[in-house]
Design a protein around this motif. Sequence first.
Motif, PDB file in Angstrom:
ATOM      1  N   ARG A 142      32.405  60.037 106.196  1.00  0.00           N
ATOM      2  CA  ARG A 142      33.207  60.089 104.970  1.00  0.00           C
ATOM      3  C   ARG A 142      34.255  61.206 105.076  1.00  0.00           C
ATOM      4  O   ARG A 142      35.408  61.032 104.706  1.00  0.00           O
ATOM      5  CB  ARG A 142      32.281  60.325 103.770  1.00  0.00           C
ATOM      6  N   GLU A 160      38.100  60.501 104.565  1.00  0.00           N
ATOM      7  CA  GLU A 160      38.700  61.022 103.338  1.00  0.00           C
ATOM      8  C   GLU A 160      39.333  62.398 103.500  1.00  0.00           C
ATOM      9  O   GLU A 160      40.333  62.708 102.872  1.00  0.00           O
ATOM     10  CB  GLU A 160      37.644  61.075 102.230  1.00  0.00           C
ATOM     11  N   ARG A 189      40.538  63.791 106.379  1.00  0.00           N
ATOM     12  CA  ARG A 189      41.584  63.859 107.403  1.00  0.00           C
ATOM     13  C   ARG A 189      41.635  65.248 108.019  1.00  0.00           C
ATOM     14  O   ARG A 189      42.615  65.964 107.908  1.00  0.00           O
ATOM     15  CB  ARG A 189      42.923  63.462 106.817  1.00  0.00           C
TER      16      ARG A 189
END
Length: 95
Positions: free
Chosen positions: A80, A84, A86
């Motif tokens: 995740r 999300e 980055r």
Amino acid sequence: MLAARGTVVTVGYSAGREVAIDVTKLIWKAAQIRGFNFPFESPERWALAWQGISRLLAEEKIKPVVAKVYPFEATPKAMRFLVEGRPAGRVIVRL
């Protein structure tokens, strides 16, 4: 530090896709910038590249950028974060 007529080689985007560089320093040193894309290289070139990278890591001349380290049990959370967050750097899952 880059020697005269040296070469800067980029491998991946661990620190992002955009960088600022003073090209005057490259020009004065007659240097060049090269990219290295593993999928298009032969297995022999892969082995040679990793041999060089491994040596530099062992000698602590380079250090990978690590954004975060997760335990194996938190792998979904790590995935995740990759999607999300980055991250600028590698995300490591320890076994």
